[in-house]
Design a protein around this motif. Sequence first.
Motif, mmCIF file in Angstrom:
data_model
loop_
_atom_site.group_PDB
_atom_site.id
_atom_site.type_symbol
_atom_site.label_atom_id
_atom_site.label_comp_id
_atom_site.label_asym_id
_atom_site.label_seq_id
_atom_site.Cartn_x
_atom_site.Cartn_y
_atom_site.Cartn_z
ATOM 1 N N VAL A 201 0.865 -1.181 0.000
ATOM 2 C CA VAL A 201 0.000 0.000 0.000
ATOM 3 C C VAL A 201 0.900 1.228 0.000
ATOM 4 C CG1 VAL A 201 -1.729 1.328 1.259
ATOM 5 C CG2 VAL A 201 -1.900 -1.163 1.181
ATOM 6 N N VAL A 202 0.606 2.166 -0.892
ATOM 7 C CA VAL A 202 1.405 3.394 -1.011
ATOM 8 C C VAL A 202 0.435 4.569 -1.118
ATOM 9 C CG1 VAL A 202 3.326 2.188 -2.163
ATOM 10 C CG2 VAL A 202 1.515 3.212 -3.546
ATOM 11 N N PRO A 203 0.925 5.802 -0.956
ATOM 12 C CA PRO A 203 0.022 6.945 -1.167
ATOM 13 C C PRO A 203 -0.611 6.874 -2.560
ATOM 14 C CG PRO A 203 2.081 7.671 -0.160
ATOM 15 C CD PRO A 203 2.258 6.228 -0.502
ATOM 16 N N ASP A 204 -1.847 7.359 -2.660
ATOM 17 C CA ASP A 204 -2.611 7.183 -3.900
ATOM 18 C C ASP A 204 -1.840 7.594 -5.155
ATOM 19 O OD1 ASP A 204 -4.816 6.105 -2.659
ATOM 20 O OD2 ASP A 204 -5.766 8.055 -2.314
ATOM 21 N N GLU A 205 -1.161 8.734 -5.075
ATOM 22 C CA GLU A 205 -0.504 9.244 -6.285
ATOM 23 C C GLU A 205 0.744 8.439 -6.652
ATOM 24 O OE1 GLU A 205 -1.059 10.789 -3.482
ATOM 25 O OE2 GLU A 205 0.845 11.489 -2.652
ATOM 26 N N GLU A 206 1.175 7.564 -5.744
ATOM 27 C CA GLU A 206 2.382 6.773 -6.040
ATOM 28 C C GLU A 206 2.072 5.370 -6.555
ATOM 29 O OE1 GLU A 206 5.065 6.857 -2.689
ATOM 30 O OE2 GLU A 206 4.878 9.041 -2.538
ATOM 31 N N VAL A 207 0.772 5.064 -6.691
ATOM 32 C CA VAL A 207 0.392 3.688 -7.052
ATOM 33 C C VAL A 207 0.949 3.290 -8.413
ATOM 34 C CG1 VAL A 207 -1.578 2.233 -7.672
ATOM 35 C CG2 VAL A 207 -1.648 3.600 -5.598
ATOM 36 N N VAL A 208 0.657 4.085 -9.433
ATOM 37 C CA VAL A 208 1.092 3.701 -10.781
ATOM 38 C C VAL A 208 2.620 3.772 -10.909
ATOM 39 C CG1 VAL A 208 0.947 4.283 -13.236
ATOM 40 C CG2 VAL A 208 -1.130 4.167 -11.852
ATOM 41 N N PRO A 209 3.274 4.849 -10.443
ATOM 42 C CA PRO A 209 4.743 4.841 -10.533
ATOM 43 C C PRO A 209 5.388 3.660 -9.802
ATOM 44 C CG PRO A 209 3.958 7.047 -9.984
ATOM 45 C CD PRO A 209 2.764 6.147 -9.957
ATOM 46 N N THR A 210 4.850 3.300 -8.647
ATOM 47 C CA THR A 210 5.428 2.169 -7.900
ATOM 48 C C THR A 210 5.228 0.864 -8.668
ATOM 49 O OG1 THR A 210 4.924 3.298 -5.822
ATOM 50 C CG2 THR A 210 5.391 0.940 -5.675
ATOM 51 N N ALA A 211 4.038 0.690 -9.231
ATOM 52 C CA ALA A 211 3.767 -0.530 -10.005
ATOM 53 C C ALA A 211 4.625 -0.563 -11.265
ATOM 54 C CB ALA A 211 2.281 -0.608 -10.367
ATOM 55 N N MET A 212 4.798 0.588 -11.902
ATOM 56 C CA MET A 212 5.623 0.636 -13.120
ATOM 57 C C MET A 212 7.082 0.287 -12.793
ATOM 58 S SD MET A 212 3.748 1.240 -15.767
ATOM 59 C CE MET A 212 4.786 1.890 -17.073
ATOM 60 N N ALA A 213 7.566 0.785 -11.655
ATOM 61 C CA ALA A 213 8.954 0.487 -11.274
ATOM 62 C C ALA A 213 9.118 -1.008 -10.992
ATOM 63 C CB ALA A 213 9.353 1.312 -10.046
ATOM 64 N N ALA A 214 8.140 -1.600 -10.319
ATOM 65 C CA ALA A 214 8.209 -3.044 -10.043
ATOM 66 C C ALA A 214 8.157 -3.823 -11.359
ATOM 67 C CB ALA A 214 7.053 -3.462 -9.129
ATOM 68 N N ALA A 215 7.294 -3.385 -12.281
ATOM 69 C CA ALA A 215 7.167 -4.078 -13.574
ATOM 70 C C ALA A 215 8.463 -3.953 -14.375
ATOM 71 C CB ALA A 215 5.988 -3.510 -14.363
ATOM 72 N N ALA A 216 9.106 -2.769 -14.313
ATOM 73 C CA ALA A 216 10.351 -2.580 -15.058
ATOM 74 C C ALA A 216 11.443 -3.496 -14.503
ATOM 75 C CB ALA A 216 10.797 -1.122 -14.980
ATOM 76 N N GLU A 217 11.434 -3.665 -13.199
ATOM 77 C CA GLU A 217 12.420 -4.559 -12.593
ATOM 78 C C GLU A 217 12.188 -6.002 -13.076
ATOM 79 O OE1 GLU A 217 12.910 -3.996 -8.437
ATOM 80 O OE2 GLU A 217 14.770 -5.152 -8.479
ATOM 81 N N ILE A 218 10.945 -6.425 -13.022
ATOM 82 C CA ILE A 218 10.606 -7.783 -13.487
ATOM 83 C C ILE A 218 11.027 -7.953 -14.948
ATOM 84 C CG2 ILE A 218 8.666 -9.314 -14.046
ATOM 85 C CD1 ILE A 218 7.206 -8.001 -11.578
ATOM 86 N N ALA A 219 10.731 -6.930 -15.762
ATOM 87 C CA ALA A 219 10.996 -7.014 -17.205
ATOM 88 C C ALA A 219 12.489 -6.991 -17.524
ATOM 89 C CB ALA A 219 10.281 -5.870 -17.925
ATOM 90 N N SER A 220 13.313 -6.638 -16.555
ATOM 91 C CA SER A 220 14.755 -6.597 -16.811
ATOM 92 C C SER A 220 15.395 -7.977 -16.603
ATOM 93 C CB SER A 220 15.430 -5.581 -15.884
ATOM 94 O OG SER A 220 15.531 -6.100 -14.565
ATOM 95 N N TYR A 221 14.648 -8.900 -16.008
ATOM 96 C CA TYR A 221 15.209 -10.218 -15.712
ATOM 97 C C TYR A 221 14.956 -11.187 -16.868
ATOM 98 C CZ TYR A 221 15.365 -8.275 -10.983
ATOM 99 O OH TYR A 221 15.604 -7.472 -9.908
ATOM 100 N N SER A 222 15.483 -12.403 -16.717
ATOM 101 C CA SER A 222 15.321 -13.423 -17.752
ATOM 102 C C SER A 222 13.834 -13.742 -17.953
ATOM 103 C CB SER A 222 16.047 -14.694 -17.304
ATOM 104 O OG SER A 222 15.603 -15.796 -18.048
ATOM 105 N N ARG A 223 13.401 -13.624 -19.204
ATOM 106 C CA ARG A 223 11.978 -13.873 -19.512
ATOM 107 C C ARG A 223 11.557 -15.280 -19.079
ATOM 108 N NH1 ARG A 223 8.412 -11.668 -23.398
ATOM 109 N NH2 ARG A 223 7.008 -13.135 -24.405
ATOM 110 N N GLY A 224 12.432 -16.264 -19.368
ATOM 111 C CA GLY A 224 12.102 -17.646 -19.025
ATOM 112 C C GLY A 224 12.016 -17.840 -17.524
ATOM 113 N N ALA A 225 12.988 -17.291 -16.792
ATOM 114 C CA ALA A 225 12.989 -17.474 -15.332
ATOM 115 C C ALA A 225 11.761 -16.803 -14.711
ATOM 116 C CB ALA A 225 14.267 -16.897 -14.738
#
Length: 256
Positions: free
Chosen positions: A178-202
Motif C-alpha cells: 500500500v502506497v500513497p494514492d498518487e504513487e500507485v502507478v509509478p510504484t507498479a511501473m517500477a516493479a514491472a520494469a524490474e521484473i521485465a529486466s530479468y530473464s523472460r524464461g525465469a
Amino acid sequence: MADLIDITREGRVALVRLNRPAQLNALNLALAEELVAATEALDRDRTIGAMVLTGSPKAFAAGADIAEMAGKSAEEMVEADFFAIWDRFAACRIPKIAAVNGYALGGGCEVVMMCDFAIAGEGARFGQPEVKLGVIAGMGGTQRMTRLIGRSLAMDLHLTGRTMRADEALRAGLVARVVPDEEVVPTAMAAAAEIASYSRGAVRLAREAVAKAEELPLAEGIRYERAVFHRLFGTPDQREGMAAFVEKRPARFHAP
Ligand code: HXC
C-alpha cells in the motif's frame, strides 16, 4: 466509440488503463474483449516483459456491468458462458501487476486477484458486494479470494458485501503493498520494469511455480519447483546471471 482501454509503453513495460471512468470502469463484455485481446498480444510480444493494469483515480473497476447483466436469463448466461472470457485474461503468462486506486468491487476485485500481485493506494476499497444484487461472484472470486486470504475473511466479505480498506487488504494478503494514492502507478511501473529486466524464461517459470501452490499438494508442488529449477540450468540466462554475480557486474540476459 472511445477505446475502452488505453495502452502506453515505457521501455519493456506496458501500462494498460481501463477507460470507462464515467461508469467507474464497470466491466462490460466489449471492455473484456478489448482487454483480453490486448493482454494476449502483449503476452506474445517479446519486447514487453510485464504489464501494469490500472483504472482511474475513483475506481479500478466497480464490478461487472450491472446494466448489461440485469435483463439476462439463466439460459442466456449458460449459453454465452458469461464471464468465461476472463479465464483467458487470467491464463496470460505475462506478469500482471494491478495498480489499484479507488473502488475494486465485485468483478473489479476479481480482476485484481487474477493479476500476479497488487499495489494499492491508501484510498483503495475492495469488496465482493454481489450478494446485495441477489447473486454471487462469477469471475472466480469465491475461489481465488478464499485461497488468498482464507475462509473466514472471504466469508465475511462475500456474505456481508462490505468493503475493505487498503490497510485491511494489506494485512489480509489481498494486496502486496500500500502506497500513497498518487504513487500507485509509478510504484507498479517500477516493479514491472524490474521484473521485465530479468530473464523472460525465469520470470515466467517463477510465476507459474508460485501459482501451482494454489493447485498442488505440497510434496507435488515442491517436486514441480525442483524440476523447473534443474531445467533452468540448461539456459544461457542461468550462465549469464551467475557469471555476472561472480564477476561483480550487472547481468545481461539473453532473453529478457
Ligand atoms: C454498471 C456502474 C457500476 C457497475 C457504477 N456504475 N458501478 N454501472 N455496473 N458495476 C455507474 C453508476 O450507475 C453511475 O452511472 C456511475 O457509474 C457512477 O456511479 P455512482 O453509483 O453514481 O457513484 P457513487 O455514488 O460514488 O458510488 C460508487 C459505488 C457504486 C459505491 C462504487 O457505484 C456501486 O455500488 N456500484 C456497484 C458496485 C457493485 O455492486 N459491484 C458488483 C457488480 S456485480 P450514472 O449513469 O448513473 O452516472 C459483479 C460480479 C457479478 O461484479 C457476478 C454475478 C454473476
